[in-house]
Every structure is written in structure tokens, then in C-alpha cells.
Design an enzyme around this catalytic site. Sequence first.
Site, PDB file in Angstrom:
ATOM      1  CB  VAL A  66      81.590  58.683  57.443  1.00  0.00           C
ATOM      2  CG1 VAL A  66      80.693  58.720  58.667  1.00  0.00           C
ATOM      3  CG2 VAL A  66      82.692  59.736  57.542  1.00  0.00           C
ATOM      4  CB  CYS A  67      79.861  53.321  58.887  1.00  0.00           C
ATOM      5  SG  CYS A  67      78.436  52.209  58.852  1.00  0.00           S
TER       6      CYS A  67
END
Lengths: 119, 131
Positions: free
Chosen positions: A77-78
Site C-alpha cells: 500500500v503506498c
Amino acid sequence: MQFGILVNEGPYNHQASDSAYLFARAAIEKGHKIPRIFFYHDGVNNSTRMAEPPQDDRNVTTRWSKLAQDHGIDLVVCVAAALRRGIKDELLAPGFRISGLGQLVEMGIQYDRLVTFGD
Amino acid sequence: MSDMDDMDDGSGIIKKFMFLNRKAPHGTVYALEGLEVVLITAAFDQDVSLVFTDDGVYQLMKGIDTKGIEVKDFSKTYRALEGYDIEKLYVDRTSLDARGLTEDDLIVDVTVLADDEMANLMAEQDVVISF
């Protein structure tokens, strides 16, 4: 073949994450490898274990977690997109981790294909 | 952006990355967050091309003023791309024409391509990421 998958939309609101999941499953069934899936934009909302969809609907997040566990997929997940949307480490479902955009670029460099699912 | 120098995946591989910017700069977050990926990719010393097509051509339009909608104006980032060695900027002629725009309306120097030229450029790429 090694595929990287980029998911750019949140669950339920948009079909992109469903399509990405179905693609991933189909690719694995055909013998391809999916080492990592990257979640960006509203795609980061796929990762929260706080989501409780109605019982008669699919649970997108637990589906990702199971796929990751069954096939050793790294769900990334960024961090910048996550922080902007209130997604924190303590909210992540099993199999997800928060990291930087460099992880996405590496997918493009190292894998045979990078497939984007988004709007 | 200070954490972006000297990034390396250790492989020494340089691939051709194309970023396809299709959306207006405001209204959705795609253009803003897309730019972040562009900058990181350049920090990995990859061969980066940017394409502006459809409403994405508005991202480069002169005179953007976001005061009225109270969101960040990131249009100056496009002018700074050269500093990241991102110099391949392409704009789709059909998209410009359809919106009554010309190169003179844009804040940076670009190469304007016809549809078939754009198709050829895309076919040369290793990775195409669409925002």
C-alpha cells in the site's frame, strides 16, 4: 511470466479491484507468478480490516488477504496515498504492508508485465 | 522530494516507462498522485516519457488558478521536470485540437504527435502506466 498488478481504485465503489483480483487469480491458475500487487490512489482502501461489507456481498479485503496467503503475494500500500486517506499500519488486514512508490517502480523494472486496474 | 536521489533496485536495468496522463488536473487526484510516480521513476534512472492526452492536456495549460476551488496548485511541478531529467513530454494533437488548444497555450515545451506517431511511441515502451 511474472505479472505486477497496480490497483488504483477503492473496493465496492469501482470494479477495478474486483477485476484486478479476478485477473490475479486467473493468471495464477494459468501458472503465472504474481510476486506483488501495489495499491495506489483510492486503491489503498482495499487494505483496511475495518471494512465490514454486508454478509451477502463479497469481502474484497479478506479476499486479497487469502490470495496473498495462498500464493505468497506481497500486498503493498503506498504510504503517501495511505496517509492522505487515513490508512495506517494498525488498520491493515493480513498480508498488506505500507511502503513507498519505489516498490511500484521496481515492479515495472523487474517483472515481465505491469497491469493497471483503474478508471 | 529529498528522499528521491540515488534510488536503485540493484538490477541496473533501464526500462522505457511511459506515463499516460488522461485526466484534468483538478476534479480528481489522479494527476497530482500520478506526478509523484513519475518523479520516483526518474529517481530510479529509468527512461521516462510523459504523454498528455484526452483531458490530460489541461494539466499543462497556462494560467491555472486553483484559489477558487481551494486545492493545491501543482502546475509548477511540470516546469521542474527538466531538473529531474524528464525531458520527453508528448501531447496528443487530436486532444489539443478537440479542446481548441495549441502548443502556445501550454506552460512547457512539448512534442505534439499525431495518432499514428503516438501509437508507435507506445509500442516502443516496456511499461505504460495510465493515470
